[in-house]
Design a protein around this motif. Structure first.
Motif, PDB file in Angstrom:
ATOM      1  N   ASN A 684      48.375  34.275  24.730  1.00 20.61           N
ATOM      2  CA  ASN A 684      48.570  34.256  26.176  1.00 20.61           C
ATOM      3  C   ASN A 684      48.395  32.876  26.800  1.00 20.61           C
ATOM      4  N   GLY A 685      47.679  32.006  26.088  1.00 22.30           N
ATOM      5  CA  GLY A 685      47.415  30.687  26.645  1.00 22.30           C
ATOM      6  C   GLY A 685      46.334  30.705  27.703  1.00 22.30           C
ATOM      7  N   ARG A 686      45.649  31.792  27.845  1.00 20.65           N
ATOM      8  CA  ARG A 686      44.567  31.919  28.826  1.00 20.65           C
ATOM      9  C   ARG A 686      43.593  32.975  28.318  1.00 20.65           C
ATOM     10  N   ILE A 687      42.389  32.871  28.799  1.00 19.26           N
ATOM     11  CA  ILE A 687      41.361  33.836  28.405  1.00 19.26           C
ATOM     12  C   ILE A 687      41.587  35.150  29.158  1.00 19.26           C
ATOM     13  N   THR A 688      41.373  36.251  28.469  1.00 17.49           N
ATOM     14  CA  THR A 688      41.505  37.571  29.093  1.00 17.49           C
ATOM     15  C   THR A 688      40.183  38.315  28.971  1.00 17.49           C
ATOM     16  N   PHE A 689      39.571  38.533  30.117  1.00 14.04           N
ATOM     17  CA  PHE A 689      38.384  39.393  30.154  1.00 14.04           C
ATOM     18  C   PHE A 689      38.839  40.848  30.315  1.00 14.04           C
ATOM     19  N   GLY A 690      37.957  41.754  29.955  1.00 16.91           N
ATOM     20  CA  GLY A 690      38.317  43.161  30.120  1.00 16.91           C
ATOM     21  C   GLY A 690      37.089  44.047  30.235  1.00 16.91           C
ATOM     22  N   SER A 691      37.253  45.150  30.918  1.00 14.78           N
ATOM     23  CA  SER A 691      36.216  46.185  30.976  1.00 14.78           C
ATOM     24  C   SER A 691      36.918  47.535  30.966  1.00 14.78           C
ATOM     25  N   PHE A 692      36.555  48.350  29.977  1.00 17.67           N
ATOM     26  CA  PHE A 692      37.161  49.680  29.853  1.00 17.67           C
ATOM     27  C   PHE A 692      36.141  50.763  30.201  1.00 17.67           C
ATOM     28  N   ASN A 693      35.198  50.381  31.038  1.00 14.54           N
ATOM     29  CA  ASN A 693      34.146  51.310  31.441  1.00 14.54           C
ATOM     30  C   ASN A 693      34.622  52.255  32.541  1.00 14.54           C
ATOM     31  N   ASN A 694      33.938  53.366  32.627  1.00 10.78           N
ATOM     32  CA  ASN A 694      34.107  54.275  33.753  1.00 10.78           C
ATOM     33  C   ASN A 694      33.916  53.473  35.037  1.00 10.78           C
ATOM     34  N   ILE A 695      34.876  53.569  35.968  1.00  2.99           N
ATOM     35  CA  ILE A 695      34.793  52.717  37.151  1.00  2.99           C
ATOM     36  C   ILE A 695      33.656  53.119  38.079  1.00  2.99           C
ATOM     37  N   THR A 696      32.974  54.240  37.800  1.00  5.19           N
ATOM     38  CA  THR A 696      31.776  54.529  38.589  1.00  5.19           C
ATOM     39  C   THR A 696      30.708  53.467  38.351  1.00  5.19           C
ATOM     40  N   LYS A 697      30.788  52.783  37.201  1.00  3.22           N
ATOM     41  CA  LYS A 697      29.841  51.708  36.910  1.00  3.22           C
ATOM     42  C   LYS A 697      30.245  50.384  37.564  1.00  3.22           C
ATOM     43  N   VAL A 698      31.498  50.295  38.007  1.00  2.00           N
ATOM     44  CA  VAL A 698      31.993  49.037  38.579  1.00  2.00           C
ATOM     45  C   VAL A 698      31.643  49.037  40.063  1.00  2.00           C
ATOM     46  N   ASN A 699      30.373  48.754  40.323  1.00  2.00           N
ATOM     47  CA  ASN A 699      29.874  48.805  41.692  1.00  2.00           C
ATOM     48  C   ASN A 699      30.115  47.480  42.414  1.00  2.00           C
ATOM     49  N   ALA A 700      29.645  47.414  43.650  1.00  2.00           N
ATOM     50  CA  ALA A 700      29.897  46.217  44.458  1.00  2.00           C
ATOM     51  C   ALA A 700      29.289  44.974  43.829  1.00  2.00           C
ATOM     52  N   ALA A 701      28.085  45.100  43.259  1.00  6.10           N
ATOM     53  CA  ALA A 701      27.435  43.933  42.642  1.00  6.10           C
ATOM     54  C   ALA A 701      28.222  43.452  41.430  1.00  6.10           C
ATOM     55  N   THR A 702      28.728  44.395  40.655  1.00 10.95           N
ATOM     56  CA  THR A 702      29.517  44.029  39.473  1.00 10.95           C
ATOM     57  C   THR A 702      30.809  43.333  39.881  1.00 10.95           C
ATOM     58  N   ILE A 703      31.501  43.872  40.883  1.00  8.82           N
ATOM     59  CA  ILE A 703      32.748  43.255  41.349  1.00  8.82           C
ATOM     60  C   ILE A 703      32.467  41.843  41.870  1.00  8.82           C
ATOM     61  N   ALA A 704      31.381  41.689  42.610  1.00  4.61           N
ATOM     62  CA  ALA A 704      31.051  40.353  43.131  1.00  4.61           C
ATOM     63  C   ALA A 704      30.784  39.371  41.998  1.00  4.61           C
ATOM     64  N   LEU A 705      30.074  39.818  40.959  1.00  6.61           N
ATOM     65  CA  LEU A 705      29.756  38.928  39.838  1.00  6.61           C
ATOM     66  C   LEU A 705      31.007  38.587  39.047  1.00  6.61           C
ATOM     67  N   TRP A 706      31.837  39.579  38.792  1.00  2.00           N
ATOM     68  CA  TRP A 706      33.066  39.307  38.039  1.00  2.00           C
ATOM     69  C   TRP A 706      34.012  38.403  38.843  1.00  2.00           C
ATOM     70  N   ALA A 707      34.038  38.583  40.150  1.00  2.00           N
ATOM     71  CA  ALA A 707      34.876  37.715  40.978  1.00  2.00           C
ATOM     72  C   ALA A 707      34.386  36.269  40.895  1.00  2.00           C
ATOM     73  N   ARG A 708      33.072  36.083  40.870  1.00  3.17           N
ATOM     74  CA  ARG A 708      32.532  34.726  40.715  1.00  3.17           C
ATOM     75  C   ARG A 708      32.954  34.136  39.369  1.00  3.17           C
ATOM     76  N   LEU A 709      32.922  34.935  38.313  1.00  6.34           N
ATOM     77  CA  LEU A 709      33.319  34.443  36.988  1.00  6.34           C
ATOM     78  C   LEU A 709      34.793  34.057  36.986  1.00  6.34           C
ATOM     79  N   LEU A 710      35.637  34.899  37.597  1.00  2.17           N
ATOM     80  CA  LEU A 710      37.067  34.568  37.649  1.00  2.17           C
ATOM     81  C   LEU A 710      37.300  33.301  38.474  1.00  2.17           C
ATOM     82  N   ALA A 711      36.476  33.114  39.495  1.00  2.00           N
ATOM     83  CA  ALA A 711      36.618  31.885  40.286  1.00  2.00           C
ATOM     84  C   ALA A 711      36.233  30.667  39.467  1.00  2.00           C
ATOM     85  N   LEU A 712      35.225  30.823  38.585  1.00  2.00           N
ATOM     86  CA  LEU A 712      34.794  29.710  37.749  1.00  2.00           C
ATOM     87  C   LEU A 712      35.772  29.426  36.609  1.00  2.00           C
ATOM     88  N   VAL A 713      36.557  30.447  36.234  1.00  2.00           N
ATOM     89  CA  VAL A 713      37.564  30.271  35.173  1.00  2.00           C
ATOM     90  C   VAL A 713      38.914  30.593  35.807  1.00  2.00           C
TER      91      VAL A 713
END
Length: 896
Positions: A684-713
């Motif tokens: 792909n020429g780029r890094i691909t992160f992934g999460s295949f978890n139940n989205i009930t676990k993808v809470n606001a704190a998780t989305i905020a943290l992952w968004a920060r990571l995507l901003a850093l990469v």
């Protein structure tokens, strides 16, 4: 009354004839008084030949004629006597008596009335007049006569009671009650008068006074049934259910087969969690009462005693073959049990009553239970055409959307059902709608809103164990709730369970070293949807059959090829999904289980109320559920030092058995997919992160943290995969909007739905991101098996320590971050340091195979060692305590 049979002891009328007639009359009276009627009659006739209108001779000879069978002639003679001397009250009174005997009631009453005028101080005369009027149903005239008698003898309780009867029969209930009360006061032993007073008060509209009167009588005559019957009926009419039920129970103590009392007690069994004991008893007393049998069937179904309900519905149909409710209930019961014949029954029901919206909704429910969603939706819509405000239909449409993994689309119909349920006051449907709203919001990661919905449901049905379990499971994922408060909520669970007396356990023996009978209770003896295949199958297949005999209690109706593997691995197999808690309790005790292991916790299809009954002497929780069960009846929970570090014990009701390796052992499923030789970033020429978890676990704190990571990469993308994603539905829109609020656009995200092979999409990602607060479990293991490193952040609770134990077990502890900054630093390093990424991915599957996470024999021995220590303590009469299973104990298998 009988006429006066003997001549009165009074001066006779002097005959108007000769002295000879007078002498004859005197002799006749003497014979009459001596009972010599024939002689007296002859002499009376001789008198009358001499003096035909001699009044005494006419009167007395009339009495003898009546006495000797010539009643008509006797009446005529006394009429002549009255005519000859109308001022004699005795003549009128005896004429009345003879007329009574001749059933000439009106003439008799007139005669007594005439006698009373001549002898106004004689109370017997108006009483006799009243009796005659009563025979004519002239209660008003009888009452007037009795009032005169009472004026003469105010303390005559019998006359007072008779006056009460007369007034009651006239419809003058309250005056009647007063006279009954006087009779009972004058002679307290007159319980009939006291009872009649209560009846008169009741019929006069004085319900509270009537109930008090019957209650007082029940105290004075404790073996009398009738006042208790009245107490029961009147107290229920007044809304005083407690007093009504108390009266019903006293009544049943006197008459165990008294159907009205049983019916009253049966009507009090309103809670869905309450066993319909009295309704069942009433059905035995009145087996031909179709309404009773149908009510019992409905209660049994609501109580989840589905097999018994199915039998009761068949009984009701035998009594009324065309009963739509019975047909509909039979279909629902059979659908719930997985039996044939569900569809024909519900379809016949709607043919019987095509305009009944409830039956149409039940047809939809039956098709829903038999996994025919299109037919189910059609019938639910039919119900809404018939009655647009059918709460059940709206609830079921929402549930259908939930089952189709469209949680966002489930909310509007469920919310409408909730509003309609509030308007209609339908507590059961209102609770169900709120509960399913909670499930939908939990599926979307809206934990606070979900908990609020579950609490609203519990406000209506506080003892519904399934709804309470749903709330507890949701609280495990809510990062806004204090863990101590979550623990308190788990502890509160058993307070809402019905009290069950403790029962002894019939184990084979208390030999601490004998082979153990271990029972595993789970709904997940299958490949999907739970983690049973990955974590239960290696343990059950790996047990040393010389040390452990395994019984599997399968709490689900569905089966697949994996179910067959579980059954083959078990020494005994029990399908228990349709058994009630009482029936399953009895089954486990009959199997003489030593250690019962629950693998469901408060997740769906659980049997926590069964575990609270303690069917086995030692009970253990295998923590596929990510928290304490909260039950004091569960002695132990399996753990390890990383999952449950020091201090975790305080938030468990169970004592922790810490294994030396890992809390679980993972077995991968068969798959055609294997880790790619090169990471996807090379393609792909780029890094691909992934999460295949139940989205009930993808809470606001998780989305905020992952968004920060995507901003850093900035070149990285994130793949999210779960049920219902990738369809463009509400869940997609919600997630995309949440990331957009943190500056992450649509191009950086890819949403995918689930695939038949869960390993398939791991070949497309470089790094798996574990949610914060609520870590993954199966998804961590799946990712590692597919050669994908998992970036984890430890949370403050048990569910936040899964990553720590699973990753440490395979030697990847450096990917376990303790805070957000460490998480981001490692995420950036994995994305930018190719050597570091390659080191994590290299031979990961082989490292995993050699790790404690996949050491099936070692894991089975460790668990067996924990079981053995727990069993030895029970045999010695010692309480459960927390303990560690040491590595050397696992090697020698002793667990000392």
């Amino acid at each position: 009354m009988k006429p006066n049979q003997r001549p009165p002891q009074r001066p006779l009328h002097r005959p108007n004839g000769t002295a000879d007639a007078q002498a004859l009359l005197t002799r006749a009276v003497t014979h009459h008084q001596a009972g010599q009627l024939a002689e007296a009659a002859t002499l009376y006739e001789q008198v009358l030949k001499r003096v035909p209108k001699q009044a005494d001779a006419l009167h007395l000879s009339g009495l003898i004629k009546a006495q000797t069978g010539a009643l008509t002639e006797g009446v005529e003679r006394i009429r002549q006597a009255v005519k000859a001397d109308p001022r004699q009250p005795l003549f009128h009174a005896n004429l009345g008596r003879l007329l009574e005997a001749a059933e000439q009631w009106e003439d008799a009453a007139t005669a007594f009335r005439s006698a009373g005028r001549l002898a106004p101080l004689d109370p017997s005369l108006p009483r006799m007049e009243a009796a005659a009027w009563t025979k004519l149903c002239r209660q008003d005239a009888a009452a007037q006569a009795l009032l005169r008698a009472m004026a003469l003898e105010p303390a005559d309780a019998g006359t007072a009671a008779d006056l009460g009867d007369a007034l009651y029969d006239c419809g003058r209930f309250l005056p009647a009650a007063d006279w009954y009360g006087r009779a009972a006061a004058l002679e307290p032993h007159r319980v009939l008068a006291a009872f009649n007073r209560g009846a008169a008060l009741r019929d006069g509209g004085r319900i509270a006074e009537a109930a008090a009167a019957f209650r007082a009588l029940a105290g004075r005559a404790p073996e009398m049934v009738e006042p208790l019957e009245q107490c029961m009926q009147l107290r229920r009419q007044m809304g005083d259910d407690g007093a009504a039920l108390a009266a019903a129970r006293r009544l049943l103590a006197l008459m165990p087969a008294q159907a009205a009392a049983v019916r009253s007690l049966g009507s009090s069994e309103t809670g869905s969690a309450q066993e319909p004991v009295w309704l069942a008893r009433l059905a035995r007393l009145e087996p031909l009462a179709d309404d009773v049998v149908l009510a019992l069937a409905s209660r049994l179904y609501g109580r989840r005693r589905t097999a018994a309900a199915e039998r009761a519905y068949r009984h009701a149909l035998a009594l009324r073959p065309d009963c739509g409710l019975a047909l509909s209930g039979l279909g629902l019961a059979r659908a719930t049990l997985g039996m044939a014949g569900a569809a024909p029954a519900v379809l016949r029901a709607v043919r019987v009553a095509p305009g009944d919206a409830a039956l149409a909704a039940n047809a939809g429910s039956a098709f829903q239970l038999t996994l025919q969603p299109d037919a189910a939706l059609s019938w639910h819509r039919r119900a809404l055409v018939l009655t647009p405000d059918t709460v059940t239909a709206w609830t079921n449409i929402g549930t259908l959307r939930l089952e189709a993994n469209a949680a966002e689309e489930a909310i509007p119909p469920l919310d409408r059902a909730r509003r309609l349920g509030e308007i209609a006051g339908d507590m059961d449907q209102l609770a169900l709608a709120n509960s399913n709203l909670g499930v939908a919001r939990m599926a979307l990661g809206l934990h606070g809103e979900a908990v609020a919905a579950f609490r609203a449901a519990l406000d209506r049905t506080p003892d519904d164990a399934a709804i309470r379990s749903n709330m507890l499971f949701c609280l495990c994922f809510d990062d806004q709730t204090d863990p101590v408060e979550v623990f308190r909520e788990h502890r509160a669970f058993e307070r809402h369970l019905p009290a069950v007396p403790a029962a002894p356990h019939a184990v084979e023996s208390r030999d601490p070293e004998r082979s153990l009978r271990v029972g595993y209770l789970s709904p997940d003896f299958q490949r999907y949807p739970g983690p049973g295949y990955h974590f239960l199958l290696p343990l059950i297949e790996g047990h040393d059959r010389g040390r452990v005999e395994v019984t599997c209690y399968h709490n689900d109706r569905s089966r697949d090829a994996t179910t067959d593997r579980f059954q083959a691995a078990a020494d005994r197999w029990r399908d228990v999904a349709v058994l009630t808690d009482e029936e399953l309790d009895r089954r486990i005790r009959e199997d003489r289980i030593d250690i019962l292991v629950d693998a469901g916790g408060h997740m769906s299809r659980n049997r926590m109320p069964l575990m609270a009954r303690r069917p086995a002497p030692v009970q253990v929780s295998l923590p596929l559920y990510p928290n304490t069960t909260g039950l004091t009846a569960i002695d132990y929970q399996i753990a390890d030092p990383r999952l449950a570090p020091p201090g975790a014990d305080a938030l468990h009701t169970e004592k922790l058995i810490r294994l030396p390796g890992c809390v679980l052992c993972y077995r991968p499923a068969d798959s055609a997919f294997a880790p790619p030789s090169l990471p996807p970033l090379d393609r792909n020429g780029r890094i691909t992160f992934g999460s295949f978890n139940n989205i009930t676990k993808v809470n606001a704190a998780t989305i905020a943290l992952w968004a920060r990571l995507l901003a850093l990469v900035p070149t990285a993308t994130l793949v999210l995969k779960w049920r219902g994603l990738g369809s463009g539905g509400g869940a997609d829109r919600r997630l995309l909007a949440a990331f957009a609020r943190h500056g992450i656009g649509l191009g950086r995200l890819e949403l995918r739905g689930i695939t038949p092979d869960p390993y398939q999409d791991y070949v497309t990602i470089d790094v798996a991101l574990d949610p914060v607060f609520a870590n993954g479990g199966t998804t961590i293991c799946d990712a590692l098996w597919m050669g994908v490193p998992v970036l984890n952040r430890t949370g403050p609770t048990l569910i936040g320590h899964w990553g720590a134990t699973l990753l440490d077990a395979v030697g990847m502890a450096e990917l376990v971050a303790r805070d957000d900054e460490a998480y981001l630093a490692q995420g950036v390093r994995l994305a930018t340091d190719r050597a570091f990424l390659d080191a994590q991915r290299e031979s990961l599957r082989e490292r995993m195979r050699r790790s404690a996470l996949m050491d099936e024999p070692g894991y089975a021995r460790a668990v067996e060692s924990g079981y053995r220590t727990a069993w030895r303590r029970w045999c010695a009469g010692l309480p459960a305590v927390a303990f560690d299973v040491a590595a050397f104990d696992v090697v020698d298998g002793e667990g000392r």
